[in-house]
Motif scaffolding. Structure first.
Motif, PDB file in Angstrom:
ATOM      1  N   PHE A  45       0.790  -1.228   0.000  1.00 16.25           N
ATOM      2  CA  PHE A  45       0.000   0.000   0.000  1.00 16.25           C
ATOM      3  C   PHE A  45       0.828   1.286   0.000  1.00 16.25           C
ATOM      4  O   PHE A  45       0.301   2.346   0.280  1.00 16.25           O
ATOM      5  N   LYS A  47       2.472   3.583  -2.555  1.00 15.24           N
ATOM      6  CA  LYS A  47       2.506   3.865  -3.995  1.00 15.24           C
ATOM      7  C   LYS A  47       1.883   2.748  -4.838  1.00 15.24           C
ATOM      8  O   LYS A  47       2.169   2.630  -6.017  1.00 15.24           O
ATOM      9  N   ASN A  48       1.086   1.846  -4.235  1.00 15.69           N
ATOM     10  CA  ASN A  48       0.436   0.766  -4.968  1.00 15.69           C
ATOM     11  C   ASN A  48      -0.752   0.261  -4.151  1.00 15.69           C
ATOM     12  O   ASN A  48      -0.993   0.729  -3.061  1.00 15.69           O
ATOM     13  N   SER A  49      -1.465  -0.698  -4.675  1.00 17.35           N
ATOM     14  CA  SER A  49      -2.566  -1.292  -3.919  1.00 17.35           C
ATOM     15  C   SER A  49      -2.293  -2.767  -3.625  1.00 17.35           C
ATOM     16  O   SER A  49      -3.206  -3.534  -3.393  1.00 17.35           O
ATOM     17  N   HIS A  50      -1.017  -3.136  -3.629  1.00 14.78           N
ATOM     18  CA  HIS A  50      -0.625  -4.526  -3.394  1.00 14.78           C
ATOM     19  C   HIS A  50      -0.639  -4.862  -1.904  1.00 14.78           C
ATOM     20  O   HIS A  50      -0.425  -4.002  -1.069  1.00 14.78           O
ATOM     21  N   ARG A  51      -0.836  -6.135  -1.617  1.00 13.09           N
ATOM     22  CA  ARG A  51      -0.817  -6.615  -0.240  1.00 13.09           C
ATOM     23  C   ARG A  51       0.429  -7.452   0.029  1.00 13.09           C
ATOM     24  O   ARG A  51       0.420  -8.308   0.904  1.00 13.09           O
TER      25      ARG A  51
END
Length: 155
Positions: A45, A47-51
């Motif tokens: 989270f 600079k991205n929406s990755h987990r």
């Protein structure tokens, strides 16, 4: 004037720009350090929406030709297993990538906040040579420490 030069590199530190290192040893070898640039690590989270947490070192940062790719899905404080397969591997001394054996490996995260992530690494990887990863060879054991500072503009 001297004080001006003394402070000239103060904003070039990891804390200001983001980055860090992996300090590790392979088996009984002496320890090595691979510097991490800001772009070498993906924090969930930021600079991205990755987990996931993804650490991918660059070969040119290693004096011996080692390289890491370590992915942890949904990282938590405490013990985490790296993701098995194409996302978690280790290159030892410019060899072929050997996958990190998730069932034996631990990434123990002891700090994860908006400025710093740290973890102890206890990893096992396939022992690979040029185009060959024979099952008859015992896995390579890697012990280390990961430390990463998040750039203030990424927080």
């Amino acid at each position: 004037m001297a004080s001006l030069f003394a402070c000239s590199g103060i904003n070039d530190s990891w804390e200001a720009k983001g980055g860090g290192y992996i300090k590790y040893s392979v088996g009984n070898e002496s320890s090595h350090t691979i510097e991490l640039a800001r772009k070498d690590v993906e924090i969930p989270f930021i600079k991205n929406s990755h987990r996931y947490l993804l650490i991918k070192t660059r070969t040119e940062e290693s004096s011996v030709g080692d390289q890491f790719s370590i992915m942890v899905n949904r990282p938590v404080l405490g013990e985490n297993q790296p993701v098995q397969g194409q996302y978690s591997w280790f290159v030892h001394k410019k060899s072929s990538p050997g996958r990190i054996l998730a069932e034996k490996s631990i990434v123990k995260i002891d700090q994860k906040d908006d400025s710093t992530w740290t973890a102890d690494l206890d990893l096992y990887a396939k022992d690979c040579h040029i185009d060959s990863c024979p099952d008859s060879l015992p896995p390579i054991h890697i012990n280390g420490r990961f430390r990463y500072w998040i750039s203030p503009e990424d927080r």
